[in-house]
Scaffold this active site. Structure first.
Site, PDB file in Angstrom:
ATOM      1  N   CYS A 114       0.743  -0.895  -0.001  1.00 47.96           N
ATOM      2  CA  CYS A 114       0.479   0.211  -0.019  1.00 47.96           C
ATOM      3  C   CYS A 114       0.791   1.508  -0.306  1.00 47.96           C
ATOM      4  CB  CYS A 114      -0.540   0.191   1.043  1.00 47.96           C
ATOM      5  SG  CYS A 114      -1.808  -1.788   1.230  1.00 47.96           S
ATOM      6  N   HIS A 250      -2.902   7.391   1.054  1.00 47.79           N
ATOM      7  CA  HIS A 250      -3.991   6.582   1.028  1.00 47.79           C
ATOM      8  C   HIS A 250      -5.101   6.421   1.472  1.00 47.79           C
ATOM      9  CE1 HIS A 250      -3.970   2.174   0.781  1.00 47.79           C
ATOM     10  NE2 HIS A 250      -3.874   1.396   1.827  1.00 47.79           N
ATOM     11  N   ASN A 280     -10.015  -0.188  -0.414  1.00 46.47           N
ATOM     12  CA  ASN A 280      -8.871  -0.041  -0.561  1.00 46.47           C
ATOM     13  C   ASN A 280      -8.074  -0.522  -1.702  1.00 46.47           C
ATOM     14  OD1 ASN A 280      -6.411  -0.594   0.099  1.00 46.47           O
ATOM     15  ND2 ASN A 280      -5.963  -0.986   2.288  1.00 46.47           N
TER      16      ASN A 280
HETATM   17  O1  UT7 Z   1      -3.733  -0.578   3.345  1.00 51.22           O
HETATM   18  C1  UT7 Z   1      -3.130  -1.202   4.382  1.00 51.22           C
HETATM   19  C2  UT7 Z   1      -3.111  -1.547   5.196  1.00 51.22           C
HETATM   20  N1  UT7 Z   1      -4.305  -1.915   5.861  1.00 51.22           N
HETATM   21  C3  UT7 Z   1      -5.002  -0.684   6.492  1.00 51.22           C
HETATM   22  O2  UT7 Z   1      -4.608   0.237   7.003  1.00 51.22           O
HETATM   23  C4  UT7 Z   1      -6.211  -1.367   7.429  1.00 51.22           C
HETATM   24  C5  UT7 Z   1      -6.334  -0.777   8.624  1.00 51.22           C
HETATM   25  N2  UT7 Z   1      -7.279  -1.483   9.884  1.00 51.22           N
HETATM   26  C6  UT7 Z   1      -8.346  -1.125   9.732  1.00 51.22           C
HETATM   27  O3  UT7 Z   1      -9.060  -0.553   9.259  1.00 51.22           O
HETATM   28  C7  UT7 Z   1      -9.149  -1.480  11.165  1.00 51.22           C
HETATM   29  O4  UT7 Z   1      -8.379  -2.334  11.739  1.00 51.22           O
HETATM   30  C8  UT7 Z   1     -10.407  -2.712  10.266  1.00 51.22           C
HETATM   31  C9  UT7 Z   1     -11.516  -1.830   8.901  1.00 51.22           C
HETATM   32  C10 UT7 Z   1     -10.454  -3.828   9.277  1.00 51.22           C
HETATM   33  C11 UT7 Z   1     -11.382  -3.211  11.342  1.00 51.22           C
HETATM   34  O5  UT7 Z   1     -11.958  -2.452  11.720  1.00 51.22           O
HETATM   35  P1  UT7 Z   1     -11.571  -2.357  13.219  1.00 51.22           P
HETATM   36  O6  UT7 Z   1     -12.275  -1.645  14.239  1.00 51.22           O
HETATM   37  O7  UT7 Z   1     -10.306  -2.892  13.924  1.00 51.22           O
HETATM   38  O8  UT7 Z   1     -12.316  -4.157  14.058  1.00 51.22           O
HETATM   39  P2  UT7 Z   1     -11.908  -5.415  14.383  1.00 51.22           P
HETATM   40  O9  UT7 Z   1     -10.408  -5.617  13.531  1.00 51.22           O
HETATM   41  O10 UT7 Z   1     -11.207  -5.119  16.276  1.00 51.22           O
HETATM   42  O11 UT7 Z   1     -12.703  -6.028  14.837  1.00 51.22           O
HETATM   43  C12 UT7 Z   1     -13.835  -5.665  15.461  1.00 51.22           C
HETATM   44  C13 UT7 Z   1     -15.120  -6.968  14.855  1.00 51.22           C
HETATM   45  C14 UT7 Z   1     -14.644  -8.587  15.236  1.00 51.22           C
HETATM   46  O12 UT7 Z   1     -15.349  -9.136  16.011  1.00 51.22           O
HETATM   47  P3  UT7 Z   1     -15.014  -9.553  17.735  1.00 51.22           P
HETATM   48  O13 UT7 Z   1     -13.949 -10.213  17.286  1.00 51.22           O
HETATM   49  O14 UT7 Z   1     -15.673  -8.038  18.316  1.00 51.22           O
HETATM   50  O15 UT7 Z   1     -16.742 -10.495  18.296  1.00 51.22           O
HETATM   51  C15 UT7 Z   1     -14.154  -8.587  13.927  1.00 51.22           C
HETATM   52  O16 UT7 Z   1     -14.528 -10.295  13.605  1.00 51.22           O
HETATM   53  O17 UT7 Z   1     -15.953  -6.839  14.352  1.00 51.22           O
HETATM   54  C16 UT7 Z   1     -15.750  -7.928  13.625  1.00 51.22           C
HETATM   55  N3  UT7 Z   1     -15.302  -8.338  11.960  1.00 51.22           N
HETATM   56  C17 UT7 Z   1     -16.554  -7.748  11.066  1.00 51.22           C
HETATM   57  N4  UT7 Z   1     -17.889  -7.883  11.395  1.00 51.22           N
HETATM   58  C18 UT7 Z   1     -18.650  -7.698  10.528  1.00 51.22           C
HETATM   59  C19 UT7 Z   1     -14.475  -8.308  11.122  1.00 51.22           C
HETATM   60  N5  UT7 Z   1     -13.965  -8.010  10.091  1.00 51.22           N
HETATM   61  C20 UT7 Z   1     -15.960  -8.081   9.886  1.00 51.22           C
HETATM   62  C21 UT7 Z   1     -17.015  -7.363   8.882  1.00 51.22           C
HETATM   63  N6  UT7 Z   1     -18.522  -7.401   9.206  1.00 51.22           N
HETATM   64  N7  UT7 Z   1     -17.248  -7.340   7.265  1.00 51.22           N
END
Ligand code: UT7
Length: 323
Positions: A114, A250, A280
């Site tokens: 990225c 980005h 992304n």
């Molecule tokens: O471009 C390269 C660099 N990449 C990035 O910059 C990405 C950086 N990260 C992010 O953008 C965010 O961390 C995400 C959008 C990927 C995730 O958001 P988050 O607020 O960090 O959520 P999380 O990973 O802590 O997950 C929270 C909950 C989890 O459930 P539990 O464990 O709390 O029960 C996940 O399993 O959300 C769940 N979850 C979803 N729920 C519904 C993960 N993906 C999904 C989904 N739909 N698609």
């Protein structure tokens, strides 16, 4: 006088097929509401089965050349940022070279995921500053749809396909902070974080593999490292946040974009945001946003633009340029 790499053209290409968040609701345990509120993404473009990274890169490159009123034969070099080249080799850049009718000069890919476009821009700037090239096409192009695990809701809803390009030209400038062109760059990587974001395939596994990401861990690094690299690049240009007209970040997550702007002390009115429409697109996201930002009338000649990106590696960096 100082030899600067000045942007003289921009262009982009997005595949025809648009996938709205709601489409995932039938196949995965997810919702439009979750995707929107956690990432800011509403839709993304997905390449057709027969459409490759070099096809999209070619379209973006041709659009940038048209914007500049030039042809492929007017270009000395192509630097193409991608992690999803059509083949293991040759580079996607040489495929674009052939497709745009450029029979001299040189072309190569840069792979910094990225952060790829800021790495490519920085390398192109060095080629121009050192006199090795006069006009360089800098392209970011990706087909991340081909490396998605479509059963993994934590990754597949976040990414999209597309390409963007800028054409840089060597121009002699007075050598002040008011110069047009690239004024400073800052690149960083830290390979200790490999496991946070990687593809579990490649030549070593004889497979293409799928993207694996510990999203919340990448998130924790993102805001701090992005604000830091932007600050470092601005400082080495002899400028500060108050001088910035546009942040073109980005486009991974609106919350990262907002957090970085806030840490830099800049309002969201100064940020070009496309994440809602593109998702992304990895190395393509910044050149896409530059091209869209220019078309929207946001970025104008003389504006001070800061780009910043972070991705797998971890690799991150920033480029400060005057449009
Ligand atoms: O471009 C390269 C660099 N990449 C990035 O910059 C990405 C950086 N990260 C992010 O953008 C965010 O961390 C995400 C959008 C990927 C995730 O958001 P988050 O607020 O960090 O959520 P999380 O990973 O802590 O997950 C929270 C909950 C989890 O459930 P539990 O464990 O709390 O029960 C996940 O399993 O959300 C769940 N979850 C979803 N729920 C519904 C993960 N993906 C999904 C989904 N739909 N698609």
């Amino acid at each position: 006088m100082t030899r600067r790499a000045v942007v003289i053209g921009t262009g982009h290409y997005l595949p025809e097929r648009v996938v709205e968040n709601a489409e995932f609701e039938d196949k995965l345990d997810t919702s439009d509401e979750w995707i929107r509120s956690r990432s800011g993404i509403e839709r993304r473009h997905i390449a057709a089965d027969d459409e490759t990274t070099s096809d999209m890169a070619t379209q973006a490159a041709l659009a940038a050349l048209t914007d500049a009123g030039l042809e492929g034969s007017d270009v000395d070099a192509i630097v193409l940022a991608t992690s999803t080249a059509d083949l293991t080799f040759p580079s996607a850049a040489t495929m674009v070279q052939a497709a745009i009718g450029m029979t001299k000069g040189f072309a190569f890919d840069v792979q910094a995921v990225c952060a790829g476009f800021v790495y490519a821009l920085s390398n192109a700037n060095a080629l121009i500053a050192s006199g090795q090239a006069n006009r360089v096409l800098v392209i970011g192009a990706e087909t991340f749809s081909r490396i998605m695990d479509w059963t993994d809701r934590s990754t597949c809803v976040l990414f999209g396909d597309g390409a963007g390009a800028v054409l840089l030209e060597a121009q002699d400038q007075p050598g002040t902070t008011d110069d047009r062109g690239i004024l400073a760059t800052d690149l960083n990587s830290d390979g200790r974080y490999k496991d946070l974001l990687y593809v579990d395939g490649g030549v070593g596994t004889r497979s293409t593999g799928h993207l694996r990401m510990q999203g919340n861990q990448v998130f924790r690094h993102a805001v701090e490292k992005l604000a830091q690299t932007a600050h470092t690049a601005l400082e080495s240009a002899g400028l500060g946040a108050d001088d910035v007209d546009w942040i073109v970040p980005h486009q991974a997550n609106i919350r990262i974009i907002q957090g970085t702007a806030k840490k830099m002390g800049l309002p969201m009115e100064k940020v070009v945001v496309t994440v809602q429409d593109h998702g992304n697109t990895s190395a393509a996201s910044i050149p896409l946003a530059l091209s869209v930002g220019k078309k929207r009338g946001q970025i104008k000649e003389g504006d001070l633009v800061v780009t910043e990106a972070i991705g797998g590696g971890l690799a991150w960096g920033s480029v400060v340029l005057r449009w």
